[in-house]
Write an enzyme that holds these catalytic residues in place. Structure first.
Site, PDB file in Angstrom:
ATOM      1  CE  LYS A 107     -12.643  -3.959  -1.008  1.00 33.81           C
ATOM      2  NZ  LYS A 107     -13.724  -4.109   0.057  1.00 33.81           N
ATOM      3  CE  LYS A 123      -8.529 -11.433  -2.579  1.00 27.12           C
ATOM      4  NZ  LYS A 123      -8.492 -11.288  -0.947  1.00 27.12           N
ATOM      5  CE  LYS A 173      -4.500  -1.362   1.901  1.00 26.83           C
ATOM      6  NZ  LYS A 173      -5.594  -1.192   2.706  1.00 26.83           N
TER       7      LYS A 173
END
Ligand code: TRP
Length: 335
Positions: free
Chosen positions: A200, A197, A115
């Site tokens: 979103k 994966k 992140k």
């Protein structure tokens, strides 16, 4: 333990559009766990502000996520469904636990590394201590089990370390939580790149089925899903990862096994198979959509759920928090 049931805690962030992966991999399993455990399911809005959010949008999404918990089948009378920010104990315990967590531990967290690379202009202290807040979420309710995806396992390990460290100094204060990894549909992959994966935050909208996608969009995305040139529906993870993912989705939606699915589509082409997978997803999401519409009309009901469950959570959290405050040596409040 709360009463005669073990305690379960989990949470989801209201950022981005939730995907079919979030539903089949997490939410759907939460519903099956709600009889067996005393469940706390939080909308973790405090975690969300570690990256910049538009306030109106966050508020809106958080409320919709809470409604989605209900629409997915979590009974708000039996499960404690609430906003993290409504229970002050999360922040209070997180502060205390910060003082029992090492910089070195936090710098090893892979999610922090990812992140901070992604948000290089905003590497704030909250992003760094995010796992401590997550530990506080879990330990505050003395959770025995935590259903989490594989990407959160490192954070759960850290939670266990913090709990054990604290307990070894002050005695048995915290329950040391165990991970709970669901069996069915634990991992749904991207429709465009089955090595990743379903996420979103994927930039390619065709990679993910969003829970609020309409049937036409869903069917179109499945038609475009990446497959291979083998031409037969088989469960071969090496050679046919895209088809495997579609089989997993189909099984999670229909309750069939992979073997049954392979047998069902023997001799049929990918086109037919993709249509069937799309239809199975549409029929799972249709009731979810109509439930969301009903709930949206019922503002007073949702407001009451929000208020009652926040009080319930606050009560459970308060017990742990007072114990911890006493252990570390804060003076007792005069009442
Ligand atoms: N960090 C989790 C995620 O991004 C969300 C979360 C916050 C959580 N607190 C939690 C999950 C406690 C399980 C338990 O997916």
């Amino acid at each position: 333990m709360l009463g005669d049931k073990k305690v379960l805690f989990s949470g989801m962030q209201a950022t981005g559009n939730l995907t079919l992966g979030n539903y089949l991999g997490a939410l759907k399993n939460w519903v099956t766990l709600s009889d067996e455990y005393e469940c706390f399911y939080s909308v973790v809005d405090m975690h969300s502000i570690t990256v910049r959010q538009d306030p109106a949008e966050l508020r809106n999404r958080a409320r919709r996520l809470l409604m989605l918990y209900i629409a997915a089948g979590l009974d708000p009378e039996k499960n404690c469904i609430y906003f993290q920010s409504h229970v002050s104990g999360h922040a209070e315990l997180a502060w205390i636990l910060n003082c029992y967590t090492y910089m070195g531990e936090l710098s090893r967290m892979t999610q922090f590394k990812d992140k901070s690379a992604k948000h290089a202009d905003n590497i704030n202290a909250g992003l760094f201590t995010y796992p401590v807040l997550m530990a506080a979420d879990i330990l505050l309710y003395q959770a025995d089990v935590v259903p989490v995806g594989i990407d959160q396992m490192q954070h759960l390990e850290l939670t266990r370390d913090i709990a054990q460290r604290f307990n070894s100094i002050y005695g048995d204060v915290f329950t040391v939580p165990e991970p709970y990894i669901g069996k069915v549909g634990a991992k749904i992959m991207s429709l465009q790149d089955p090595s990743k994966k379903m996420s979103k935050s994927d930039e390619n909208p065709n990679a993910s089925i969003y829970l609020m996608d309409d049937p036409d969009t869903i069917m179109r995305k499945f038609k475009r899903a990446v497959t291979d040139s083998e031409g037969a529906v088989r469960y071969d993870e090496e050679r046919q990862p895209g088809i495997c993912n579609l089989i997993d989705i189909y099984c999670a939606c229909t309750g069939h096994t992979a073997d049954e699915t392979v047998a069902e589509f023997e001799g049929k082409g990918y086109g037919d198979f993709k249509t069937a997978v799309g239809e199975s997803v549409v029929s799972v999401l249709r009731p979810l959509h109509s439930k969301m519409e009903d709930l949206a009309k019922n503002k007073d009901y949702i407001d009451r759920v929000i208020k009652d469950n926040a009080e319930k959570a606050q009560y459970a959290a308060g017990k742990t928090l007072r114990k911890v405050q006493k252990k570390v040596g804060f003076p007792e409040k005069i009442r």
